[in-house]
Design a protein around this motif. Structure first.
Motif, mmCIF file in Angstrom:
data_model
loop_
_atom_site.group_PDB
_atom_site.id
_atom_site.type_symbol
_atom_site.label_atom_id
_atom_site.label_comp_id
_atom_site.label_asym_id
_atom_site.label_seq_id
_atom_site.Cartn_x
_atom_site.Cartn_y
_atom_site.Cartn_z
ATOM 1 N N LYS A 149 105.590 45.107 68.971
ATOM 2 C CA LYS A 149 105.406 44.582 70.324
ATOM 3 C C LYS A 149 105.037 43.113 70.310
ATOM 4 N N LEU A 150 104.233 42.690 69.315
ATOM 5 C CA LEU A 150 103.753 41.302 69.256
ATOM 6 C C LEU A 150 104.603 40.426 68.338
ATOM 7 N N ASN A 151 105.627 41.035 67.718
ATOM 8 C CA ASN A 151 106.486 40.296 66.790
ATOM 9 C C ASN A 151 105.661 39.724 65.629
ATOM 10 N N LEU A 152 104.797 40.567 65.105
ATOM 11 C CA LEU A 152 103.966 40.190 63.967
ATOM 12 C C LEU A 152 104.219 41.161 62.819
ATOM 13 N N THR A 153 103.669 40.844 61.655
ATOM 14 C CA THR A 153 103.785 41.766 60.526
ATOM 15 C C THR A 153 102.709 42.844 60.644
ATOM 16 N N ALA A 154 103.010 44.019 60.066
ATOM 17 C CA ALA A 154 102.040 45.110 60.090
ATOM 18 C C ALA A 154 100.776 44.734 59.323
ATOM 19 N N SER A 155 100.932 43.938 58.262
ATOM 20 C CA SER A 155 99.763 43.529 57.476
ATOM 21 C C SER A 155 98.830 42.645 58.302
ATOM 22 N N SER A 156 99.389 41.811 59.172
ATOM 23 C CA SER A 156 98.559 40.968 60.039
ATOM 24 C C SER A 156 97.773 41.818 61.030
ATOM 25 N N VAL A 157 98.449 42.831 61.585
ATOM 26 C CA VAL A 157 97.777 43.736 62.517
ATOM 27 C C VAL A 157 96.658 44.492 61.808
ATOM 28 N N SER A 158 96.957 44.971 60.592
ATOM 29 C CA SER A 158 95.960 45.719 59.829
ATOM 30 C C SER A 158 94.740 44.866 59.532
ATOM 31 N N ARG A 159 94.963 43.611 59.129
ATOM 32 C CA ARG A 159 93.832 42.732 58.827
ATOM 33 C C ARG A 159 92.990 42.458 60.070
ATOM 34 N N ALA A 160 93.650 42.297 61.208
ATOM 35 C CA ALA A 160 92.922 42.028 62.445
ATOM 36 C C ALA A 160 92.075 43.225 62.860
ATOM 37 N N LEU A 161 92.657 44.415 62.732
ATOM 38 C CA LEU A 161 91.931 45.626 63.121
ATOM 39 C C LEU A 161 90.754 45.907 62.191
ATOM 40 N N ASN A 162 90.847 45.368 60.964
ATOM 41 C CA ASN A 162 89.749 45.525 60.011
ATOM 42 C C ASN A 162 88.835 44.310 59.978
ATOM 43 N N ASN A 163 88.977 43.458 61.009
ATOM 44 C CA ASN A 163 88.097 42.300 61.206
ATOM 45 C C ASN A 163 88.116 41.346 60.008
ATOM 46 N N ASN A 197 93.905 34.340 62.269
ATOM 47 C CA ASN A 197 93.504 33.401 63.323
ATOM 48 C C ASN A 197 92.763 34.150 64.425
ATOM 49 N N GLU A 198 91.665 33.568 64.924
ATOM 50 C CA GLU A 198 90.823 34.250 65.894
ATOM 51 C C GLU A 198 91.587 34.598 67.171
ATOM 52 N N ASN A 199 92.419 33.687 67.659
ATOM 53 C CA ASN A 199 93.195 33.966 68.875
ATOM 54 C C ASN A 199 94.166 35.126 68.651
ATOM 55 N N THR A 200 94.803 35.100 67.463
ATOM 56 C CA THR A 200 95.726 36.188 67.125
ATOM 57 C C THR A 200 94.979 37.516 67.020
ATOM 58 N N LYS A 201 93.802 37.459 66.400
ATOM 59 C CA LYS A 201 92.992 38.678 66.253
ATOM 60 C C LYS A 201 92.640 39.269 67.611
ATOM 61 N N GLN A 202 92.208 38.452 68.530
ATOM 62 C CA GLN A 202 91.829 38.942 69.864
ATOM 63 C C GLN A 202 93.034 39.516 70.599
ATOM 64 N N LEU A 203 94.214 38.869 70.430
ATOM 65 C CA LEU A 203 95.432 39.380 71.062
ATOM 66 C C LEU A 203 95.782 40.759 70.508
ATOM 67 N N ILE A 204 95.663 40.903 69.192
ATOM 68 C CA ILE A 204 95.972 42.193 68.554
ATOM 69 C C ILE A 204 94.996 43.266 69.029
ATOM 70 N N LEU A 205 93.717 42.945 69.092
ATOM 71 C CA LEU A 205 92.718 43.912 69.535
ATOM 72 C C LEU A 205 92.956 44.325 70.982
ATOM 73 N N LYS A 206 93.311 43.336 71.824
ATOM 74 C CA LYS A 206 93.574 43.620 73.241
ATOM 75 C C LYS A 206 94.805 44.516 73.377
ATOM 76 N N THR A 207 95.857 44.216 72.629
ATOM 77 C CA THR A 207 97.087 45.009 72.687
ATOM 78 C C THR A 207 96.847 46.431 72.166
ATOM 79 N N ALA A 208 96.070 46.543 71.099
ATOM 80 C CA ALA A 208 95.761 47.862 70.529
ATOM 81 C C ALA A 208 95.034 48.721 71.552
#
Length: 347
Positions: A15-29, A34-45
Motif C-alpha cells: 500500500k505504501l510502496n515500501l519494502t517489507a523489511s522497512s515496514v518490519s523495522r518500523a513496527l519494531n521501533n 526515518n521518523e516520518n516514514t515510521k509514523q506513516l507506517i504505524l498510522k497505516t498499520a
C-alpha cells in the motif's frame, strides 16, 4: 460470510510502496527508519487493523511464552486448582496457557503431548494418566529440548523436574487418625498401583496399622475400582461381610469416599458411629455432605504456583555456570489432613 484475510507487513508495504523489511523495522521501533516514514507506517498499520503474529515472532526468538498442561481430568477440583495456580503465576510473566486432558487414556495423553510439541510450547506440565506405563512420548519431548515438569502423578524413572506430595505420610496420618478415633478394622480402597502415589498411599496405610499393632487383613484391601458401579459393589460387599470393616480409607479420591457414604446410607450404616470414612484430595463437595467427609488437602493451588516458579527459576538459571542443572529437582509439599464429621466418633 467469508472471513477477512489477516493483514501482513507485505500488505502494508504494498500500500505504501515500501519494502517489507522497512515496514518490519518500523513496527519494531528500529532507529534505522526515518521518523516520518515510521509514523506513516504505524498510522497505516492501525488503519488496516494490522495485528502482529506473536507466534512467528516468538519462534524467531526461540520461545513462544506458552506453557502446556496435561491432566487426567479437568473437572476434578485438585487438577482445576493446580491449573489455576499455574495460570495465576504465569500470567504475571506474560505467558499463555494451553490446557489438555487425557481422560485417563494413554493414547490421548500421547496425542496431547504431541499437540503441545507441535504448538512449540516452552514447557509441558503433566500429571500422567493411570492407563499404561510407557512414557516414551515424554522422553521424546525432552529429546526435543522442551522443558518437562511432572506433578502429583509422575513417571518416577524419568529424570525431570517434579512437584509432588508426601502422600505416604499423609496416608499414615489419615489412618492413624481413624485408629485414634477407635476404629480397628480399617479397609483400604486402593488407587491403580501402576502409579507411585497410590503405592505410597498403600504403604502409609500399612505402616499406620503396623505402628499401632493392628493386623493386616488382605480381605479389607480392595483393588482399584474405576467406575462408580464397581466402587458401589465393592463397598456393599465389604459392609456385608460377617465381620465388616468399621472404617474405610478411600485413598484413590473423594469420589470413592462419596460412593462409600452413599452405600452406607443406603444400607442403614451410621456414619461415623458405625463406620468412619476418609477420602483424599479435598473435593469441594466433601464440606457439604452429611456428615462432611474427612479428607486430605493437597494444597493444589500452591502446587500450581510452585510448578510455575520452578519453571521460571530454571529458565533464568539456564546457562549460568553457578547453577547446577545436572540433577533434576524434586519439590515435595506436605498435604494436610482435614478432620470432619465422617470420622469424628470421639468428639
Amino acid at each position: 460470510m467469508k472471513p477477512k484475510k489477516r493483514v501482513t507487513i507485505y500488505d502494508i508495504a504494498k500500500k505504501l510502496n515500501l519494502t517489507a523489511s522497512s515496514v518490519s523495522r518500523a513496527l519494531n521501533n528500529s532507529s534505522h527508519v526515518n521518523e516520518n516514514t515510521k509514523q506513516l507506517i504505524l498510522k497505516t498499520a492501525a488503519e488496516m487493523n494490522y495485528k502482529p503474529n506473536s507466534l512467528a515472532s516468538n519462534l524467531r526468538k526461540g520461545k513462544t511464552q506458552t506453557i502446556g498442561v496435561v491432566v487426567p481430568r479437568i473437572n476434578q477440583n485438585f487438577f482445576a486448582n493446580v491449573i489455576s495456580g499455574i495460570e495465576e503465576a504465569i500470567y504475571q510473566k506474560g505467558y499463555n496457557l494451553i490446557i489438555c486432558q487425557s481422560n485417563e487414556n494413554h493414547e490421548k495423553e500421547v496425542q496431547c503431548v504431541n499437540t503441545l510439541m507441535n504448538q512449540h510450547v516452552d514447557c509441558i506440565v503433566i500429571s500422567v494418566s493411570a492407563d499404561g506405563n510407557d512414557y516414551s512420548h515424554l522422553q521424546n519431548a525432552l529429546d526435543h529440548n522442551i522443558q518437562l515438569i511432572q506433578f502429583d502423578r509422575v513417571a518416577e524413572n524419568l529424570e525431570t523436574l517434579k512437584v509432588i506430595n508426601d502422600t505416604e505420610q499423609a496416608s499414615f496420618e489419615a489412618v492413624s487418625h481413624l485408629i485414634e478415633q477407635g476404629y480397628k478394622r480399617i479397609a483400604l480402597l486402593e488407587g491403580p498401583q501402576v502409579l507411585g502415589i497410590f503405592r505410597q498411599r498403600r504403604d502409609g496405610y500399612l505402616n499406620a496399622l503396623k505402628t499401632n499393632n493392628l493386623p493386616v487383613d488382605e480381605s479389607l484391601i480392595i483393588p482399584n475400582s474405576w467406575t462408580k458401579e464397581q466402587t458401589t459393589a465393592n463397598v456393599r460387599a465389604l459392609l456385608s461381610m460377617p465381620n465388616p470393616p468399621d472404617a474405610i480409607f478411600a485413598s484413590r479420591d473423594d469420589f470413592s469416599a462419596l460412593g462409600v457414604l452413599e452405600v452406607a446410607n443406603d444400607m442403614g450404616v451410621k456414619v461415623p458411629e458405625e463406620l468412619g470414612i476418609c477420602g483424599y484430595s479435598n473435593e469441594a463437595f466433601t464440606q457439604i455432605t452429611s456428615p462432611s467427609i474427612t479428607t486430605v488437602d493437597q494444597h493444589a493451588v500452591y502446587i500450581g504456583q510452585t510448578v510455575s516458579n520452578l519453571y521460571f527459576h530454571e529458565a533464568e538459571a539456564k546457562g549460568k555456570e553457578k547453577e547446577s542443572r545436572n540433577s533434576p529437582k524434586t519439590i515435595s509439599i506436605k498435604p494436610k489432613l482435614l478432620i470432619r464429621g465422617s470420622t469424628q466418633r470421639n468428639k
